[in-house]
Enzyme design. Structure first.
Site, PDB file in Angstrom:
ATOM      1  N   SER A   1     -18.061  66.858  67.803  1.00 40.80           N
ATOM      2  CA  SER A   1     -18.114  67.244  66.396  1.00 40.80           C
ATOM      3  C   SER A   1     -18.219  68.762  66.296  1.00 40.80           C
ATOM      4  CB  SER A   1     -19.332  66.616  65.720  1.00 40.80           C
ATOM      5  OG  SER A   1     -19.548  67.259  64.474  1.00 40.80           O
TER       6      SER A   1
ATOM      7  N   HIS B   1     -14.044  65.364  66.152  1.00 44.93           N
ATOM      8  CA  HIS B   1     -14.695  64.702  65.012  1.00 44.93           C
ATOM      9  C   HIS B   1     -14.984  65.763  63.958  1.00 44.93           C
ATOM     10  CE1 HIS B   1     -17.204  61.480  63.255  1.00 44.93           C
ATOM     11  NE2 HIS B   1     -18.091  62.423  62.968  1.00 44.93           N
TER      12      HIS B   1
ATOM     13  N   ASP C   1     -16.710  66.512  60.416  1.00 45.23           N
ATOM     14  CA  ASP C   1     -17.740  66.021  59.497  1.00 45.23           C
ATOM     15  C   ASP C   1     -17.607  66.700  58.147  1.00 45.23           C
ATOM     16  OD1 ASP C   1     -19.410  64.140  60.957  1.00 45.23           O
ATOM     17  OD2 ASP C   1     -19.814  65.821  62.297  1.00 45.23           O
TER      18      ASP C   1
ATOM     19  N   MET D   1     -18.871  67.006  54.323  1.00 48.28           N
ATOM     20  CA  MET D   1     -20.084  66.729  53.532  1.00 48.28           C
ATOM     21  C   MET D   1     -19.959  67.326  52.135  1.00 48.28           C
ATOM     22  SD  MET D   1     -22.888  67.665  56.384  1.00 48.28           S
ATOM     23  CE  MET D   1     -22.829  66.956  58.021  1.00 48.28           C
TER      24      MET D   1
ATOM     25  N   HIS E   1     -14.611  62.168  59.295  1.00 46.12           N
ATOM     26  CA  HIS E   1     -15.751  61.383  58.811  1.00 46.12           C
ATOM     27  C   HIS E   1     -16.148  61.925  57.437  1.00 46.12           C
ATOM     28  CE1 HIS E   1     -20.364  60.549  59.476  1.00 46.12           C
ATOM     29  NE2 HIS E   1     -19.869  59.856  58.472  1.00 46.12           N
TER      30      HIS E   1
ATOM     31  N   MET F   1     -18.400  62.139  54.407  1.00 43.82           N
ATOM     32  CA  MET F   1     -19.746  61.868  53.867  1.00 43.82           C
ATOM     33  C   MET F   1     -19.743  62.328  52.416  1.00 43.82           C
ATOM     34  SD  MET F   1     -21.869  63.053  57.212  1.00 43.82           S
ATOM     35  CE  MET F   1     -20.447  63.836  57.933  1.00 43.82           C
TER      36      MET F   1
ATOM     37  N   MET G   1     -23.885  55.183  62.230  1.00 44.24           N
ATOM     38  CA  MET G   1     -24.690  56.406  62.299  1.00 44.24           C
ATOM     39  C   MET G   1     -25.974  56.113  63.072  1.00 44.24           C
ATOM     40  SD  MET G   1     -22.825  58.607  60.851  1.00 44.24           S
ATOM     41  CE  MET G   1     -23.997  59.927  61.188  1.00 44.24           C
TER      42      MET G   1
ATOM     43  N   GLY H   1     -28.009  67.812  65.456  1.00 42.25           N
ATOM     44  CA  GLY H   1     -29.216  68.139  66.214  1.00 42.25           C
ATOM     45  C   GLY H   1     -30.424  67.268  65.932  1.00 42.25           C
TER      46      GLY H   1
ATOM     47  N   ASP I   1     -22.606  57.968  66.179  1.00 41.83           N
ATOM     48  CA  ASP I   1     -22.603  59.362  65.724  1.00 41.83           C
ATOM     49  C   ASP I   1     -24.029  59.799  65.407  1.00 41.83           C
ATOM     50  OD1 ASP I   1     -22.099  61.804  64.545  1.00 41.83           O
ATOM     51  OD2 ASP I   1     -20.872  61.005  62.911  1.00 41.83           O
ATOM     52  N   GLY I   2     -24.512  60.785  66.189  1.00 39.07           N
ATOM     53  CA  GLY I   2     -25.821  61.361  65.907  1.00 39.07           C
ATOM     54  C   GLY I   2     -26.787  61.213  67.068  1.00 39.07           C
TER      55      GLY I   2
ATOM     56  N   GLY J   1     -22.083  66.265  69.041  1.00 38.86           N
ATOM     57  CA  GLY J   1     -22.056  67.620  68.509  1.00 38.86           C
ATOM     58  C   GLY J   1     -22.846  68.543  69.413  1.00 38.86           C
TER      59      GLY J   1
HETATM   60  C1  DX5 Z   1     -24.231  64.046  61.075  1.00 37.08           C
HETATM   61  C2  DX5 Z   1     -22.810  64.129  61.575  1.00 37.08           C
HETATM   62  C3  DX5 Z   1     -22.685  64.115  63.041  1.00 37.08           C
HETATM   63  C4  DX5 Z   1     -23.346  65.246  63.723  1.00 37.08           C
HETATM   64  C5  DX5 Z   1     -23.641  64.863  65.134  1.00 37.08           C
HETATM   65  O1  DX5 Z   1     -24.215  64.092  59.701  1.00 37.08           O
HETATM   66  O2  DX5 Z   1     -22.074  63.037  61.082  1.00 37.08           O
HETATM   67  O3  DX5 Z   1     -21.331  64.033  63.443  1.00 37.08           O
HETATM   68  O4  DX5 Z   1     -22.560  66.390  63.713  1.00 37.08           O
HETATM   69  O5  DX5 Z   1     -24.343  65.905  65.670  1.00 37.08           O
HETATM   70  P1  DX5 Z   1     -25.312  65.773  66.901  1.00 37.08           P
HETATM   71  O6  DX5 Z   1     -24.483  65.247  68.053  1.00 37.08           O
HETATM   72  O7  DX5 Z   1     -25.776  67.163  67.090  1.00 37.08           O
HETATM   73  O8  DX5 Z   1     -26.393  64.808  66.523  1.00 37.08           O
HETATM   74 ZN    ZN Z   2     -19.891  62.432  61.894  1.00 35.94          ZN
END
Ligand code: DX5
Ligand code: ZN
Length: 219
Positions: free
Chosen positions: A12, A37, A39, A41, A70, A72, A141, A149, A179-180, A201
């Site tokens: 990501s 990936h 993200d 938002m 993705h 959101m 998720m 992070g 993811d996460g 990420g």
């Molecule tokens: C969270 C995102 C993830 C995030 C993952 O809202 O959807 O894709 O970037 O990040 P890490 O791997 O750092 O948890």
């Molecule tokens: Zn994501």
């Protein structure tokens, strides 16, 4: 029975360099990975903003990476055309907001794009089950979405197993993505439950040795 798919790592770029996102794509390509990936938002569905279709479109030329987008967003159905036109190869949409999920999945497919649903950590598996025949991928998720992070939510592991079971029972072929908080320690927990697509990420972009990370996580 193991997952029908080979494991894919999808870094990501939320954890990449936002002043130079192209360089983040090049790091992924240099690591010989095939997916990125993205993200997206909206500051409503999640308490953060990232980037939009214009940025995705600007990143598309010059990269052969598979763009795993993705969304959101509270109103993802309003932005499908924009993200397909920007170069998305796959779009995943959350089941939690109030909008026509099934019609939106069909619309993504009609546009020639792969589609899938996303479930937040506290959303029960049953909320996703009706959409499975339409899905190329199911994204679970393993943190509350909005920020990179965060710590991995171990309580999601049984839900991964449930979607893997449904895949077998219903003879469907969707990918199962997490993811996460996915890192060296938590990735094997996910693959053991049937996950085959791992968003990373922080663990990818901050890894001291990316090759070792990939080798360990994807093996
Ligand atoms: C969270 C995102 C993830 C995030 C993952 O809202 O959807 O894709 O970037 O990040 P890490 O791997 O750092 O948890
Ligand atoms: Zn994501």
């Amino acid at each position: 029975m193991p997952s029908p798919h080979q494991t894919i790592i999808a870094p990501s770029i939320l954890a990449g360099d936002h002043g130079n996102l192209r360089s983040s794509l090049q790091i992924i390509e240099g690591a010989k990975l095939e997916w990125v990936h993205l993200d997206i938002m909206d500051g409503h569905f999640v308490p953060n903003l990232s980037f939009g279709p214009q940025s995705v479109k600007a990143l598309r030329p010059g990269s052969d990476l598979f763009f795993d987008v993705h969304l959101m967003l509270d109103n993802p159905h309003r932005y499908i055309d924009a993200f397909v036109d920007a170069g998305a190869a796959q779009i995943t949409i959350h089941v939690e907001p109030d909008y026509p999920v099934e019609a939106t999945l069909r619309h993504i497919k009609e546009k020639g794009c792969r589609c899938g649903i996303v479930l937040n950590p506290d959303t029960p598996a049953d909320a996703g089950e009706p959409f499975l025949p339409l899905c190329d991928i199911v994204l679970l998720m393993t943190v509350q979405p909005g920020f990179g992070g965060q710590s991995f939510r171990h309580d999601v592991l049984p839900k991964i197993k449930q979607f893997d079971q449904w895949r077998k029972e219903l003879t469907l072929n969707y990918r199962l993505e997490v993811d996460g908080g996915v890192d060296l320690e938590t990735a094997p927990l996910c693959t053991a439950q049937g996950a085959d697509t791992l968003v990373a990420g922080t663990a990818f972009f901050k890894a001291e040795d990316q090759a070792a990370f990939i080798e360990t996580v994807a093996s």
